[in-house]
Design an enzyme around this catalytic site. Sequence first.
Site, short mmCIF file in Angstrom:
data_model
loop_
_atom_site.label_atom_id
_atom_site.label_comp_id
_atom_site.label_asym_id
_atom_site.label_seq_id
_atom_site.Cartn_x
_atom_site.Cartn_y
_atom_site.Cartn_z
N TYR A 134 0.87 -1.18 0.00
CA TYR A 134 0.00 0.00 0.00
C TYR A 134 0.91 1.23 0.00
CZ TYR A 134 -3.89 -3.03 1.50
OH TYR A 134 -4.85 -4.01 1.61
N LEU A 162 -21.88 -0.82 -4.19
CA LEU A 162 -23.17 -1.48 -4.16
C LEU A 162 -24.28 -0.43 -4.23
CD1 LEU A 162 -25.02 -3.94 -3.61
CD2 LEU A 162 -24.57 -3.60 -1.17
N PHE A 214 -14.50 -1.01 -5.43
CA PHE A 214 -14.34 -0.23 -6.65
C PHE A 214 -15.62 -0.21 -7.50
CE2 PHE A 214 -9.97 -1.90 -5.77
CZ PHE A 214 -9.46 -0.71 -5.31
#
Length: 289
Positions: A63, A220, A217
């Site tokens: 990350y 929902l 990404f």
Amino acid sequence: MSTIQKSGTFTLGSHTVKRLGYGAMQLAGPHVFGPPKDRDAAIAVLREAVASGVNHIDTSDYYGPHVTNQLIREALAPYREDLVIVTKIGARRGSDGSWLPAYSPKELEQAVHDNLRNLGLEVLDVVNLRIMFGMGPTEGSIEAQLTPLAELQRKGLVRHIGLSNVTPAQVEEGRRIADIVCVQNQYNLAHRDDDALIDALARDGIAYTPFFPLGGFSPLQSSTLSDVAARLGATPLQVALAWLLKRSPNILLIPGTSSVGHLRENLAAAELELSVDVLSELDGVAKAA
């Protein structure tokens, strides 16, 4: 009882952790690449999480790369004894920010040492091996990737091993090679391929850590979720997190954010009560999807 204690606890490796933790991915720059826009704000979020009772932080040295681990060390070292930092290896970042497989024995060993150095640790509590045969879980033997990590565990650099982005067959294979303490896959109200796996792991006392509780990404879009949240005076994410806490006692949550205010909202999901009728309504989201 504090807010986060209401989430309950579960065993992760050799520690008992609160079921509501924190994921550090969003502390890096855009697309999880480069430094954060506001380093001081990132440090503040980490310190607020631990001050609020979080004792399970999920991270990875890819990350940034290196960014989130260095932030964690700056914000929290020396670490509290009850804090469990879970990291992932098995990938690296290209110069363009791309996500690339990196699980040759040499790459895995380098990744473990990078995590140790940037976190300022002598041993990693839990290391998840991220399998990157495809975007999602994709069948194929993981023995060649897992065996070098098990050897690093025998050398004392890693206490416990988990798996990420894996199929049930790969979990079964992995458990024949090493003691697997957790599985980390995508799972949420609409994406429920792992229902049977979660139940099987629960029976064996193995933690399951879902990522992308609202789709990640591909967010929902659910009128049912929005309607329930509005009726309860909560946010859709709070409802999604509360549903996951209800789903199974072995589920550990790692919602991420770069905002202290948003962090507090996420942790407040532990206090959200979902009735039987609401749970039934939310279960219908997967069927609609």
